[in-house]
Design a protein around this motif. Structure first.
Motif, PDB file in Angstrom:
ATOM      1  N   ASP A   1      74.378  51.243  12.708  1.00  0.00           N
ATOM      2  CA  ASP A   1      75.125  52.497  12.754  1.00  0.00           C
ATOM      3  C   ASP A   1      76.632  52.261  12.741  1.00  0.00           C
ATOM      4  O   ASP A   1      77.369  52.947  12.029  1.00  0.00           O
ATOM      5  CB  ASP A   1      74.713  53.294  13.993  1.00  0.00           C
ATOM      6  CG  ASP A   1      75.261  54.706  13.965  1.00  0.00           C
ATOM      7  OD1 ASP A   1      75.155  55.358  12.908  1.00  0.00           O
ATOM      8  OD2 ASP A   1      75.797  55.156  14.985  1.00  0.00           O
TER       9      ASP A   1
ATOM     10  N   ILE B   1      66.910  48.327  18.778  1.00  0.00           N
ATOM     11  CA  ILE B   1      68.247  48.947  18.763  1.00  0.00           C
ATOM     12  C   ILE B   1      69.307  47.853  18.870  1.00  0.00           C
ATOM     13  O   ILE B   1      70.364  47.939  18.272  1.00  0.00           O
ATOM     14  CB  ILE B   1      68.413  50.008  19.861  1.00  0.00           C
ATOM     15  CG1 ILE B   1      69.744  50.725  19.761  1.00  0.00           C
ATOM     16  CG2 ILE B   1      68.230  49.454  21.261  1.00  0.00           C
ATOM     17  CD1 ILE B   1      69.649  52.091  19.217  1.00  0.00           C
ATOM     18  N   GLN B   2      69.003  46.792  19.623  1.00  0.00           N
ATOM     19  CA  GLN B   2      69.932  45.657  19.671  1.00  0.00           C
ATOM     20  C   GLN B   2      69.220  44.414  20.187  1.00  0.00           C
ATOM     21  O   GLN B   2      68.205  44.507  20.864  1.00  0.00           O
ATOM     22  CB  GLN B   2      71.150  45.967  20.538  1.00  0.00           C
ATOM     23  CG  GLN B   2      70.834  46.144  22.029  1.00  0.00           C
ATOM     24  CD  GLN B   2      72.093  46.129  22.877  1.00  0.00           C
ATOM     25  OE1 GLN B   2      72.937  46.988  22.762  1.00  0.00           O
ATOM     26  NE2 GLN B   2      72.223  45.141  23.742  1.00  0.00           N
TER      27      GLN B   2
ATOM     28  N   LEU C   1      69.404  48.586  15.135  1.00  0.00           N
ATOM     29  CA  LEU C   1      69.868  49.866  14.613  1.00  0.00           C
ATOM     30  C   LEU C   1      71.231  50.260  15.177  1.00  0.00           C
ATOM     31  O   LEU C   1      71.961  51.026  14.562  1.00  0.00           O
ATOM     32  CB  LEU C   1      68.840  50.958  14.928  1.00  0.00           C
ATOM     33  CG  LEU C   1      67.481  50.789  14.245  1.00  0.00           C
ATOM     34  CD1 LEU C   1      66.504  51.862  14.741  1.00  0.00           C
ATOM     35  CD2 LEU C   1      67.614  50.865  12.737  1.00  0.00           C
ATOM     36  N   GLY C   2      71.593  49.730  16.359  1.00  0.00           N
ATOM     37  CA  GLY C   2      72.889  50.046  16.947  1.00  0.00           C
ATOM     38  C   GLY C   2      74.034  49.569  16.069  1.00  0.00           C
ATOM     39  O   GLY C   2      74.940  50.338  15.719  1.00  0.00           O
TER      40      GLY C   2
ATOM     41  N   ARG D   1      82.971  61.439  19.728  1.00  0.00           N
ATOM     42  CA  ARG D   1      81.526  61.263  19.612  1.00  0.00           C
ATOM     43  C   ARG D   1      80.902  62.449  18.888  1.00  0.00           C
ATOM     44  O   ARG D   1      81.487  63.546  18.856  1.00  0.00           O
ATOM     45  CB  ARG D   1      80.896  61.135  21.008  1.00  0.00           C
ATOM     46  CG  ARG D   1      81.422  59.993  21.853  1.00  0.00           C
ATOM     47  CD  ARG D   1      80.865  58.670  21.418  1.00  0.00           C
ATOM     48  NE  ARG D   1      81.254  57.598  22.354  1.00  0.00           N
ATOM     49  CZ  ARG D   1      80.830  56.339  22.228  1.00  0.00           C
ATOM     50  NH1 ARG D   1      80.016  55.999  21.245  1.00  0.00           N
ATOM     51  NH2 ARG D   1      81.226  55.410  23.079  1.00  0.00           N
TER      52      ARG D   1
ATOM     53  N   LYS E   1      66.061  45.183  22.624  1.00  0.00           N
ATOM     54  CA  LYS E   1      65.766  46.471  23.254  1.00  0.00           C
ATOM     55  C   LYS E   1      65.106  47.341  22.192  1.00  0.00           C
ATOM     56  O   LYS E   1      65.636  47.500  21.093  1.00  0.00           O
ATOM     57  CB  LYS E   1      67.059  47.135  23.740  1.00  0.00           C
ATOM     58  CG  LYS E   1      67.580  46.539  25.032  1.00  0.00           C
ATOM     59  CD  LYS E   1      68.810  47.274  25.546  1.00  0.00           C
ATOM     60  CE  LYS E   1      69.420  46.498  26.709  1.00  0.00           C
ATOM     61  NZ  LYS E   1      70.788  46.924  27.001  1.00  0.00           N
TER      62      LYS E   1
ATOM     63  N   GLY F   1      73.539  41.992  21.303  1.00  0.00           N
ATOM     64  CA  GLY F   1      74.574  42.972  21.616  1.00  0.00           C
ATOM     65  C   GLY F   1      75.149  43.523  20.323  1.00  0.00           C
ATOM     66  O   GLY F   1      75.274  42.800  19.330  1.00  0.00           O
ATOM     67  N   ILE F   2      75.514  44.799  20.358  1.00  0.00           N
ATOM     68  CA  ILE F   2      75.932  45.472  19.132  1.00  0.00           C
ATOM     69  C   ILE F   2      77.184  44.818  18.544  1.00  0.00           C
ATOM     70  O   ILE F   2      77.274  44.597  17.333  1.00  0.00           O
ATOM     71  CB  ILE F   2      76.151  46.973  19.401  1.00  0.00           C
ATOM     72  CG1 ILE F   2      74.803  47.640  19.718  1.00  0.00           C
ATOM     73  CG2 ILE F   2      76.826  47.646  18.214  1.00  0.00           C
ATOM     74  CD1 ILE F   2      74.906  49.094  20.135  1.00  0.00           C
ATOM     75  N   LEU F   3      78.152  44.489  19.394  1.00  0.00           N
ATOM     76  CA  LEU F   3      79.407  43.922  18.867  1.00  0.00           C
ATOM     77  C   LEU F   3      79.173  42.577  18.187  1.00  0.00           C
ATOM     78  O   LEU F   3      79.682  42.324  17.094  1.00  0.00           O
ATOM     79  CB  LEU F   3      80.434  43.774  19.992  1.00  0.00           C
ATOM     80  CG  LEU F   3      80.992  45.079  20.564  1.00  0.00           C
ATOM     81  CD1 LEU F   3      81.973  44.777  21.693  1.00  0.00           C
ATOM     82  CD2 LEU F   3      81.666  45.910  19.487  1.00  0.00           C
ATOM     83  N   GLU F   4      78.394  41.732  18.851  1.00  0.00           N
ATOM     84  CA  GLU F   4      78.124  40.408  18.272  1.00  0.00           C
ATOM     85  C   GLU F   4      77.364  40.538  16.954  1.00  0.00           C
ATOM     86  O   GLU F   4      77.669  39.844  15.967  1.00  0.00           O
ATOM     87  CB  GLU F   4      77.315  39.575  19.280  1.00  0.00           C
ATOM     88  CG  GLU F   4      77.021  38.170  18.800  1.00  0.00           C
ATOM     89  CD  GLU F   4      76.184  37.373  19.811  1.00  0.00           C
ATOM     90  OE1 GLU F   4      76.289  37.646  21.030  1.00  0.00           O
ATOM     91  OE2 GLU F   4      75.433  36.493  19.365  1.00  0.00           O
TER      92      GLU F   4
ATOM     93  N   THR G   1      82.819  56.243  16.935  1.00  0.00           N
ATOM     94  CA  THR G   1      82.641  55.041  17.741  1.00  0.00           C
ATOM     95  C   THR G   1      83.967  54.307  17.843  1.00  0.00           C
ATOM     96  O   THR G   1      84.959  54.690  17.227  1.00  0.00           O
ATOM     97  CB  THR G   1      81.558  54.123  17.130  1.00  0.00           C
ATOM     98  OG1 THR G   1      81.161  53.144  18.086  1.00  0.00           O
ATOM     99  CG2 THR G   1      82.069  53.399  15.895  1.00  0.00           C
ATOM    100  N   MET G   2      83.965  53.256  18.634  1.00  0.00           N
ATOM    101  CA  MET G   2      85.088  52.327  18.635  1.00  0.00           C
ATOM    102  C   MET G   2      84.765  51.305  17.551  1.00  0.00           C
ATOM    103  O   MET G   2      83.775  50.589  17.651  1.00  0.00           O
ATOM    104  CB  MET G   2      85.190  51.668  20.012  1.00  0.00           C
ATOM    105  CG  MET G   2      86.341  50.688  20.157  1.00  0.00           C
ATOM    106  SD  MET G   2      87.977  51.425  19.985  1.00  0.00           S
ATOM    107  CE  MET G   2      88.165  52.242  21.561  1.00  0.00           C
TER     108      MET G   2
ATOM    109  N   ILE H   1      87.429  58.008  22.615  1.00  0.00           N
ATOM    110  CA  ILE H   1      86.457  57.791  21.551  1.00  0.00           C
ATOM    111  C   ILE H   1      85.825  59.140  21.216  1.00  0.00           C
ATOM    112  O   ILE H   1      85.288  59.812  22.095  1.00  0.00           O
ATOM    113  CB  ILE H   1      85.358  56.792  21.977  1.00  0.00           C
ATOM    114  CG1 ILE H   1      85.979  55.452  22.400  1.00  0.00           C
ATOM    115  CG2 ILE H   1      84.370  56.582  20.837  1.00  0.00           C
ATOM    116  CD1 ILE H   1      84.959  54.460  22.945  1.00  0.00           C
TER     117      ILE H   1
END
Lengths: 371, 126
Positions: A236, A35-36, A232-233, A304, A24, A39-42, A323-324, A302
């Motif tokens: 961060d 930005i990802q 970038l997600g 923000r 994305k 996925g951000i978590l992975e 964030t979480m 959460i």
């Protein structure tokens, strides 16, 4: 449509790679950047457990060269670049006369009379202009290499293993906050052991025309060992766990280094004037009324950016990032709070959609990599 | 991709009618746009929801998004599984990732919602 005053964003030199990886894409500080990907978590977890590959081509690279390059930088920044050995770097800031932060920077000493200052993309122009002005009268030349430089970072515990086979450099010999000149994937490169994730890792500066080759080679070599491209997600969330400030969130023109708990960066004991010295000496002497702290939420929710921090039920501070935490599984945040309530262990609250949620002041960083 | 038997809102909630009750969640499209969901805040059982009004919040790593009630009705159950496993919203948005069950107040409101074909067209227009 009428013509917009917003200039066309720069495309990352790796944009075609990112699109091929189904990233994305967003406009970040005037740059089209990923930005990802998956996925951000992975991406976050891969960086903590193996390695992540980052396109940082949007960062600003300013090369300052000349017999008075060091002296000029010492007058322009809050740190003392002449104290750096060749091949070493330090974290720095450029402040205004009133002590407000224009940007946070890394200063590398590439040679006796040559330094590289790396600035945030959003501030590259401000820093370039300010440095050009502040270096007037010094025997030093400023060369803004931002658009000519590609920057790829590999971050994570397996970084050295993955980058090692691609370079003639002995990576283990590069100290943390060191930089060396060598060849990476057939391309002349400056390889720095710096980063923004809390992990070991390297940042590879190359000619923008060859950055695609370096990216491809690093991803090809790293993938079988668990490397993933990281946007970038996750950058961060990684930096937030590592307690590192982000300009525009924790740092800005209305904030001084002492408020940001970064007073140690300011070298008041260096000789000679520098921009902001008088204001910063006063702050160091008198203290600050607010201070940047880490918070961990003790109830569900959460925090923000922009949410109020409550002391005894009344708004008294503000969340700058939150964030979480993927690594800790808890909601974490950085916030400005009154100095009197900044000690770890202090119980505060963050107002989330009108409801106070308990939050405890905790020491930074939230995450420290295993030794 | 979009289940044919559900009704949809422009804000990307789905509703599945089950007698005089209805189950509500968010669509696969919405979950993908949000990215990894890490937190879901749902109303208490017994609360009366009003069509188009917010009933909760879904948060991904990066973003906070309001949830809108596709129809009016009293909340009779919420998905407790989402407290511990919010990622179900991503992995199974029409199944294990459901959010709440409502007592339908006015079945006529369902006619104002999008059917699968209309919702698919909405999301393909970007």
């Amino acid at each position: 449509m009428t013509e917009s005053s917003t200039p066309e964003p720069h495309a990352s030199p790796l944009l075609d790679r990112h699109q091929a990886l189904s990233a994305k894409i967003v406009d970040f500080a005037g740059w089209l950047m990923p930005i990802q990907y998956a996925g951000i978590l992975e991406e976050h977890r891969a960086t903590r457990s193996a390695a992540g590959l980052f396109d940082l081509s949007h960062m600003g690279e300013l090369v300052i060269e000349g017999p008075e390059a060091g002296a000029g930088l010492a007058a322009a920044l809050v740190t003392d670049p002449p104290s750096l050995a060749v091949g070493r770097a330090h974290y720095s800031m450029i402040c205004a006369e009133d002590g407000g932060i224009l940007d946070d920077l890394i200063v590398y000493r590439l040679a006796n009379e040559r330094f590289m200052v790396v600035a945030n993309a959003s501030n590259a122009r401000v820093v370039s202009d300010a440095l050009a002005k502040r270096l007037e009268g010094f025997k030093a030349v400023l060369d803004d290499r931002s658009l000519a430089t590609g920057l790829v970072a590999v971050q994570g515990p397996r970084s050295l293993d993955m980058l090692g086979p691609l370079t003639d450099l002995d990576l283990a010999a590069i100290h943390y906050y060191g930089i060396a000149e060598g060849v990476v994937a057939g391309v002349a490169a400056q390889v720095a052991r710096t980063g923004y994730t809390g992990e070991d890792g390297f940042e590879v500066f190359v000619d923008v025309r060859h950055v695609g080759n370096v990216w491809d080679a690093m991803l090809e070599a790293g993938r079988p060992q668990g490397m993933v491209p990281v946007g970038l997600g996750a950058r961060d969330t990684l930096r937030l766990e590592a307690g590192m400030p982000l300009y525009g969130n924790e740092l800005d023109r209305a904030t001084n280094p002492y408020e940001a708990a970064l007073g140690r960066v300011v070298k008041l004991n260096k000789r000679g004037p520098f921009v902001g010295r008088e204001a910063l000496e006063k702050v160091a002497r008198e203290g600050t009324s607010r201070r940047l702290v880490g918070l961990t939420l003790r109830e569900r929710g959460i925090a923000r950016h922009g949410y109020p921090v409550l002391v005894d039920g009344a708004p008294a501070g503000v969340v700058t990032s939150g964030t979480m935490s993927p690594t800790l599984g808890a909601a974490i945040a950085m916030a400005y709070v009154p100095t009197a309530h900044a000690e770890p262990g202090t119980m505060l609250a963050v107002e989330i959609r009108g409801i106070p949620v308990a939050a405890e002041v905790v020491p930074l960083p939230f995450y420290k990599r295993p030794a | 991709m979009v289940p044919g038997e559900l009704r949809y809102t422009k804000e990307h909630e789905w509703v599945r009618v089950d007698g005089d009750e209805a189950v509500v969640g968010i669509t696969s499209f919405a979950a993908d746009q949000l990215g990894d969901v890490v937190f879901v805040e749902l109303p208490a059982v017994g609360r009366a929801l009003t069509q188009h009004a917010t009933f909760g919040v879904v948060e991904s790593v990066k973003a906070v998004s309001d949830l809108f009630a596709p129809i009016s009705g009293e909340v009779i159950a919420t998905n407790h599984g989402l407290a511990g496993q919010p990622e179900l919203v991503n992995s199974d948005p029409y199944g294990e990732g459901w959010m709440l069950r409502l007592k339908v107040a006015d079945a006529g409101q369902l006619d104002g919602l999008l059917d699968a074909a209309a919702y698919e067209q909405l999301t393909s227009e970007g």
